[in-house]
Each structure stands twice: as C-alpha cells, then as structure tokens.
Design a protein around this motif. Structure first.
Motif, short mmCIF file in Angstrom:
data_model
loop_
_atom_site.label_atom_id
_atom_site.label_comp_id
_atom_site.label_asym_id
_atom_site.label_seq_id
_atom_site.Cartn_x
_atom_site.Cartn_y
_atom_site.Cartn_z
N VAL A 475 0.87 -1.18 0.00
CA VAL A 475 0.00 0.00 0.00
C VAL A 475 0.91 1.23 0.00
N THR A 476 0.87 2.00 -1.08
CA THR A 476 1.70 3.20 -1.20
C THR A 476 0.80 4.42 -1.13
N THR A 477 1.01 5.24 -0.11
CA THR A 477 0.20 6.44 0.10
C THR A 477 1.03 7.66 -0.23
N ARG A 478 0.50 8.49 -1.11
CA ARG A 478 1.20 9.71 -1.53
C ARG A 478 0.31 10.92 -1.25
N THR A 479 0.94 11.98 -0.80
CA THR A 479 0.23 13.24 -0.55
C THR A 479 1.00 14.38 -1.20
N GLY A 480 0.33 15.53 -1.29
CA GLY A 480 0.99 16.74 -1.78
C GLY A 480 1.54 16.58 -3.18
N ARG A 481 2.77 17.09 -3.37
CA ARG A 481 3.41 17.06 -4.68
C ARG A 481 3.60 15.65 -5.20
N SER A 482 3.88 14.72 -4.30
CA SER A 482 4.06 13.34 -4.72
C SER A 482 2.77 12.77 -5.28
N ALA A 483 1.64 13.10 -4.68
CA ALA A 483 0.34 12.64 -5.20
C ALA A 483 0.07 13.26 -6.56
N ASN A 484 0.38 14.55 -6.72
CA ASN A 484 0.18 15.21 -8.01
C ASN A 484 1.01 14.55 -9.09
N SER A 485 2.26 14.25 -8.77
CA SER A 485 3.16 13.63 -9.74
C SER A 485 2.66 12.25 -10.15
N MET A 486 2.22 11.45 -9.17
CA MET A 486 1.71 10.12 -9.48
C MET A 486 0.42 10.21 -10.28
N ARG A 487 -0.41 11.19 -9.97
CA ARG A 487 -1.67 11.37 -10.71
C ARG A 487 -1.39 11.69 -12.17
N ARG A 488 -0.38 12.54 -12.41
CA ARG A 488 -0.02 12.87 -13.80
C ARG A 488 0.50 11.64 -14.53
N MET A 489 1.30 10.84 -13.83
CA MET A 489 1.83 9.64 -14.47
C MET A 489 0.72 8.67 -14.82
N LEU A 490 -0.24 8.48 -13.92
CA LEU A 490 -1.35 7.56 -14.18
C LEU A 490 -2.27 8.09 -15.28
N ALA A 491 -2.31 9.42 -15.45
CA ALA A 491 -3.15 9.98 -16.50
C ALA A 491 -2.58 9.70 -17.88
N GLY A 492 -1.27 9.46 -17.96
CA GLY A 492 -0.67 9.20 -19.26
C GLY A 492 -0.20 7.79 -19.47
N THR A 493 -0.33 6.94 -18.44
CA THR A 493 0.11 5.55 -18.54
C THR A 493 -0.98 4.65 -17.97
N SER A 494 -1.32 3.61 -18.68
CA SER A 494 -2.40 2.74 -18.24
C SER A 494 -2.01 2.03 -16.94
N LEU A 495 -3.00 1.72 -16.15
CA LEU A 495 -2.77 1.05 -14.87
C LEU A 495 -2.15 -0.33 -15.11
N SER A 496 -2.54 -0.99 -16.18
CA SER A 496 -1.97 -2.30 -16.48
C SER A 496 -0.48 -2.20 -16.78
N GLU A 497 -0.07 -1.11 -17.45
CA GLU A 497 1.34 -0.93 -17.76
C GLU A 497 2.14 -0.63 -16.49
N VAL A 498 1.56 0.18 -15.61
CA VAL A 498 2.22 0.46 -14.33
C VAL A 498 2.34 -0.84 -13.52
N SER A 499 1.28 -1.63 -13.50
CA SER A 499 1.31 -2.89 -12.77
C SER A 499 2.37 -3.82 -13.35
#
Length: 797
Positions: A475-499
């Motif tokens: 379980v990886t919990t991100r807040t603040g800038r780290s959450a924003n960065s991860m959100r941007r990455m997930l917006a451009g990369t499919s969850l299956s590819e991240v997995s």
C-alpha cells in the motif's frame, strides 16, 4: 565571367552560332546560381568595417597539467558586439583544430542559428587551414537551411532557422575557422541591452576575447562572476566606448554530477542596461497588461463565479487553466517574452507559461481576486540575489495571488494538482519578480515544509509456513506534490502498464512472483491523497536454508553516493523530502523477540530505522527526511560516510529457527609463549569490550541485529540510476547526456567512450515525463548496454 566570355569570343575555329549558344548557356547558368543564392535567407560577404578580427593563435601555447586535449583543440573563441540605438550587431569568430579522427565530427558539425523574424545573418566564410594554406569551404548553394525546433520536446516552437553547411575533405591536422555576423535585436526588449559572457568552458581555449562597442554616455552595468585571469580594458573611440574582455590559455572547467542550479559552475561576466529591478518590472508590466475583458473571458468568469466561496472560485479558475488549456507555446519573435491575449488563448485552448499565467490573472481579476503574473528562474533560484537586474534573468512565468488574506504562488502549467489551499505547496523557484509597475525588488517564494511523510510505502508479507507460498501486499500512500506527480503519471500511462512494471521490479528479487489481484488506485482529490494497492503471491518465499532478506528500497534514490566525491562544487540533494517505508512479516513460526532503534544524521538528511520482533511478527520501520538542498564540498566525505552507514540499516535478514551470532577468532596455538601472551591480552581486550557494551546479553543483541543488516548489504538495493525509466538519469541537455554516458561503467568494468555512430536514441513518454532511451555497445567487451535519461533543462518563459 568577363574573362570566360573573352576566352570564348577569341577561341579560334568556333562558328558564330556556337559561340552565341555557349554564351547563352553560360549566362543562364550564372543567372540560376545568382537566383539560388538570392533565395537563401542569409547573405555571404565580408564583416563590417567596425569589426577587428583577431588572428588565430598558434597551437603551441602552454598547456596546464591535466588539460591535454585528445580530439579537438579550441584555438580561438571571439565575439564582437556593437550596440547603436535599438540595433545590435553580433560578430562571432572561432577556430578549432582536429587532433584525431574522433575530432572530425564535432569540428565539422556546424549549425548557425538565427531568428528570421528580427535577425539577419551574414556568413563571412568557413575556412580550412592545412599546412599554412587557407581555403574557403563554404558553398552557399550546398548549405541547408532547416527549421530545427530545439525545444520541441518541451512543446515550444520558436521558428529559429539553422544554416547547416556540409564541409568536404576535413582531415586530422586541419584547422576549421568560422566567422559570421547576426544583426538585429528582439523588439520585445525595446532596444534595452543585456548580455551574458561565458569566460570559461568545459574545455580549454587558447584565446578568448569579447569586444563591445557601446554608445558613449549611455549607462551600462558590468558584474564579474568568478572569472580568474580575465583582463578588462576600455577606450573611447569617437562616440563609442570600447570594452574588451580577454583570457589566454583558458583552463577547462570540469563538470560534476548534481550541482545545484544556484551554484555558478562556469565563470562569466554579466552586462546589463537595466538600472534596477523596478526598471525590469516596468518593462514586463507593459507586456503583461490585462486587456479589457472580451466576450469569451467574460463568459468564463460568469461560469467560475457560480462557485460558493473565494477559495472555491480561485481553485476552479486555477484547475481550468492548468487542466483544460494545454501547454504548447508559439514563441516566435516578440512572443518569446510577450504573452498572447487571453481571448486568443481561450479560443486556441493552448498556450505556454506566459499565456496561461496572463489568462489566469485575467480570470482571477474578473472574479475580484487580486493577482499578478510573476517571473521566475526554474534553476537559479537564490542565485538571482547576486545578479544585476536584467530581463534575461527569467525562464518561466507563474502567478502570485491573494485569496482571503492568504498569499499564494501557483504554477498554471502544473496539471492535475488537487487538494485545498491549506495543503497547497508553493513551487520550488525561490525568487520571483512580481509583474507590477511598483515592484522594486525580487520576492522570496517560501520553501515548502513537510511535517508528515509525503510517500509512505507499507509492505506486508504473510508466510504461513516455510514450504508454502507467501502473500505480499503493498500500500503506497502519496500526498501533496508526490500525489500530483503520481496522478499525472497515471493519466498518461495505463494502470496495467504500471502494474506490469511494478511486477517486473519485484521479480528481480523473487522470480516466482505473480499478481494475486489487480492493482487498484484510491484518489481522494479533496485531500490530495492518492493510494495505490498491489497484491502478489510469491512461491519459494524462503530460501533452502530458511533465510529471507528485506530491503527498504524506497530510499535508494535519495541515499546514493555521488559520482564525484572529491568536488569543487556542492552536491544537490532533493529537498524537501519526507518518506517512510514499513515492512511487516507475519510468519507461521516464532521469531526471536527484540527491538532496535538506529539513527544516522548526515549533512543533508536524517535517517531512522526501527526494528521490532514480537512472537510471529517482525516490523521494520524506516524514515528518511532531507534537511538541506545541498551538501558543501568540504562536507562531501562526511555525507558519503553517512550514506554508507545507512546501507546496513536499510536491509535486514531473517533465518527461521536460528539465533544468529557472530563467531570469534580461533584460539591461539599452544606451546608458544608469545602466542599465549597475545592471547591473554586479546582476552582482556574482549572482556573489556563486552563490559563496555553493557554485558554479554546486550552485545549479543547488538551483534545479531548488526549481522542481519550486514548480510543484506547492497545486494537487494533498487535499480541503479539509468537502469529503468523510473530511475532515469537527470540531465540538462544533450552535452551532459554524452558526458554522463561516457562515465557509466559497464559490467566488464570499462568506462570507455562509445562511438557516436553506435548510439541509438529513442524517445520515451511516460505521462508528462519525456525521456530518452540510449542504446549502444560497449567498445571493450561488446556487451549491449542501455540507459534512460530525463532532460531537466530550463523551460523557456
């Protein structure tokens, strides 16, 4: 041409018709050549009369120890500038000698760039000097003029043209001399002059010179930034002041890895006509004027005004500009610094940082919120405190606003930011010039602070028995800038590819790992908390002797040794960072009870490791917090020592059914008096050491904990930089990419330079990250190699 016609007319035996036909062909050929040359966007001719070209120095000057060049010798680097009224002429002259076959490509790779919207280019010549003979190799008709958008990876288009000549027959030992003049100045500056003169380079230079002809009586401010051996002379030439800066036998400035942007590396001299920062602010205010609201802007303001509170209206306007107006810049001519009108940006639904900042300011003012554009430099930050005021100090635009009495700094180009204003962190640019006529000084952008971990990786292993499989949940919990960065990455990369990537990452340690349940993401946008859940199954969890190693791999990117530990410049440390990594093992067999707490304080970080074992549960809890953004050179050894001290702390091993202990040295051989005496002394020392450590029980506990951590060592650390897209090596441009590439060590131990023609470049896009994958073959062992790079260069404003 006249001599050719004369020879034809006087040639005996040619009939008149043939003579006329030949003359017609020659005339057409000459006319076509003139037409082709006239169609080029540059001209060829001698330099202006005010230019005083310097001679090329002989390649026999004294070379400082360690400054020997192997491929190219830079004999001359010369610039001459003349300022008159609003016009500017810039003469450039250089000479480089080829010392080896590897030097032919960099010497002949010539690109002359200019902006055709306000500049005129005159090429004086490109000469080859061989054995004392000087020959002009420049063929205007064979040169290619290309529009090479050098900032295309940043989605910026500036319309710059490049003249690319193709030189024939350049060999080892030749000297290539280039001279040209660029006339014109960007009208956006209104005739105001400023310049930065680099007087040091990453390579030695035989003779460097900069000459400026400046109108007498016109103010000019000069500031020297660490330029040893630089001579400066001035003279009055009629109505002009001549300023000459020179250095002979200029030593190379050797670069180092991870130098902070605020640390000057190369010596330079700054020239500026601006009196103070108010002078610059008034110039910028004229460019960033908010026009009368158009119908499109008014309509958008009415939509945003339906939000219930000033904070909600501010966030709605910010999110609209960030997420619904895409980042794309058309920066030709004056629009290199002047934003497009907000109405135009709304209609296009795209713009660069200037465009988006002015649009956001227009919307906020329409909502009754006080806001102004602000100019920043994304790299220099606090270094701007020592600069002479100049309009060229900035490369990015953001917005300063006041909402309900709260001062805010926001970046309209940062997409998918979430959360309320209470948790909003200002961008890390350090200094800003608020664009307002009354601004008199730079403003300090407060550095964000982290009171809680912004990244928390919580790993849980459940191993019911030593022969069966184990479950592994993350379980990886991100807040603040780290959450924003991860959100941007997930917006451009499919969850299956991240997995898929995460699975392969863990498979480096556990080959028989598989996905037990699909990866899921919980995104609380109101609080800006993003949680990623992973579920795996691991076969053969325990080794054949019932051992298991654990790694706090989260901290590898923060706790790595620099490539250069003997440094002249500070080492940049990512700051602020607060991260936590917890590992929980739930075993089917009893574990040995105990607890340890270890702390490592380095010059720029604080690290803690807690170990708790109770019954069948083991908990390893690690925390890392940065305390500074850089380590000074005199403390690098201390920093490296502290990083190495965390290596053992970041790993742990378990062996079921065993009480691990350290064994002492074997007993001394009997019958030898000297050996017996030494044995007695050693025994006394051991007893003293045991007592000093708190007795046998305490020493056993410490030794067991140390042994478990030491067994882990570096073996299970995360990827080395560059091994994957997720650990890409940060660079600031193509030159640093090549220099970094040549320092990467192959598995065979070699760091030899890879041939340029063997390098294969591939663009990789991960969300908003733009990477470059370089693949090549080790010239020593022929092993196939690859490395990922991420360009962190400055964005244009």
């Amino acid at each position: 041409m006249r001599r050719i016609f004369r020879s034809v007319l006087l040639a005996p035996g040619l009939p008149p018709a043939s003579v006329l036909l030949l003359c017609l062909c020659l005339s057409l050929s000459a006319g076509a050549a003139r037409a082709a040359t006239a169609a080029l966007p540059f001209r060829v001719g001698p330099p202006a009369s005010w230019v005083k070209p310097l001679p090329i120095p002989p390649d026999s000057g004294p070379t400082p120890a360690g400054e020997e060049e192997t491929s190219v010798s830079r004999l001359l680097m010369e610039e001459q500038v003349r300022v008159s009224g609003h016009s500017r002429e810039h003469y450039l002259h250089s000479a480089r000698k080829v010392l080896s076959p590897q030097g032919i490509d960099p010497v002949t790779d010539i690109q002359i760039r200019f902006d055709p919207t306000y500049q005129k280019l005159t090429v004086h010549g490109i000469w080859r000097i061989r054995e004392g003979h000087r020959e002009d190799l420049f063929q205007p008709a064979e040169a290619r003029v290309i529009q090479q958008e050098t900032e295309l990876q940043n989605r910026l288009y500036n319309g710059t043209l490049s003249v690319v000549p193709f030189l024939r027959d350049v060999r080892v030992g030749d000297t290539v001399e280039v001279a040209y003049t660029i006339e014109g100045a960007n009208p956006v500056f209104g005739g105001r002059f400023s310049d930065v003169v680099p007087v040091g380079q990453p390579f030695p230079v035989g003779h460097f010179a900069y000459r400026l002809l400046w109108p007498e009586g016109r103010s000019l401010y000069v500031r020297d930034f660490a330029a040893p051996g630089l001579s400066r002379s001035e003279a009055i030439l009629g109505a002009e002041r001549e300023i000459i800066l020179e250095r002979h036998h200029v030593p190379a400035v050797r670069s180092e890895d991870n130098v902070p942007g605020w640390q000057p590396v190369y010596p330079w001299v700054q020239l500026s006509e601006y009196k103070d920062w108010n002078d610059v602010a008034r110039w910028a205010s004229a460019l960033f004027q908010v026009p009368t609201r158009s119908k499109a802007v008014e309509q958008e303001v009415r939509r945003l005004a339906t939000e219930p509170t000033p904070e909600a209206r501010f966030l709605a306007a910010l999110r609209f500009v960030q997420d619904e107006v895409r980042y794309l810049g058309i920066e030709m001519g004056p629009n290199s610094h002047q934003p497009h009108p907000p109405e135009e940006v709304l209609q296009r639904r795209f713009g660069d940082c200037k465009d988006k900042s002015l649009l956001l300011v227009a919307l906020l003012k329409g909502l009754g919120i006080d806001a102004q554009p602000a100019l920043v430099n994304t790299d220099l930050t606090q270094l701007l405190d020592g600069w002479r005021p100049t309009a060229n100090a900035f490369d990015h635009a953001i917005v300063h606003a006041t909402v309900a009495g709260r001062e805010l700094w926001v970046d309209p180009t940062s997409t998918l930011e979430r959360g309320g204003l209470d948790s909003y962190a200002p961008p890390p640019y350090g200094r800003a010039l608020i664009v307002a006529p009354g601004t008199t000084a730079l403003s300090v952008i407060p550095a964000p602070t982290l009171t809680e971990p912004s990244v928390f990786v919580d790993e849980t292993y459940v191993a019911a028995n030593r022969d069966g499989p184990a479950t592994f949940d993350v379980v990886t919990t991100r807040t603040g800038r780290s959450a924003n960065s991860m959100r941007r990455m997930l917006a451009g990369t499919s969850l299956s590819e991240v997995s898929r990537y995460y699975l392969n990452y863990y498979a480096k340690k556990d080959a028989k790992i598989s996905v037990a349940k699909p990866m899921t993401v919980d995104d609380d946008t109101a609080k800006n908390v993003l949680v990623v859940h992973e579920h795996y199954r691991i076969e053969d969890f325990w080794s054949s002797d019932a051992r298991r190693n654990f790694s706090a791999h989260t901290f590898h990117e923060y706790l790595s040794e620099p490539s250069y530990s003997r440094r002249a410049f500070p080492l940049e440390v990512e700051h602020p960072v607060f991260a936590r990594h917890r590992i929980t093992l739930k075993s089917g067999e009893p574990l040995h009870d105990g607890a340890d707490h270890d702390v490592v304080d380095g010059p720029a970080f604080h690290f803690e490791a807690d170990t708790r074992a109770d019954g069948k549960t083991l908990v390893l809890d690690y925390r890392y917090r940065s305390t500074a953004d850089a380590v000074p050179p005199e403390r690098i050894a201390e920093y490296v020592k502290a990083v190495r001290a965390t290596v053992d702390q970041r790993g742990y091993y378990i062996r079921l059914g065993s009480r691990t202990s350290r064994r002492g040295a074997p007993p001394p051989p009997s019958g030898e008096a000297v050996a017996l005496l030494l044995g007695v002394i050693a025994t006394c020392l051991v007893l003293w050491f045991v007592i000093a450590q708190g007795g046998p029980a305490e020493l056993w506990r410490k030794g067991r904990a140390w042994g478990r951590r030491r067994a882990f060592a570096r073996k299970f650390d995360a990827d080395h930089q560059g091994d994957s897209a997720w650990s890409a090596i940060p660079i600031t441009g193509p030159q640093e990419l090549l220099s970094t590439l040549n320092r990467l060590r192959c598995a065979c131990g070699a760091t030899s330079e890879a041939p340029q023609d063997s390098l294969r470049h591939e663009a990789v896009v991960l969300g908003e990250r733009h990477l470059t994958l370089v693949q090549w073959q080790c010239p020593t062992c022929a092993r196939a190699r690859r490395a990922y790079f991420e360009d962190k260069g400055s964005r244009a404003a």
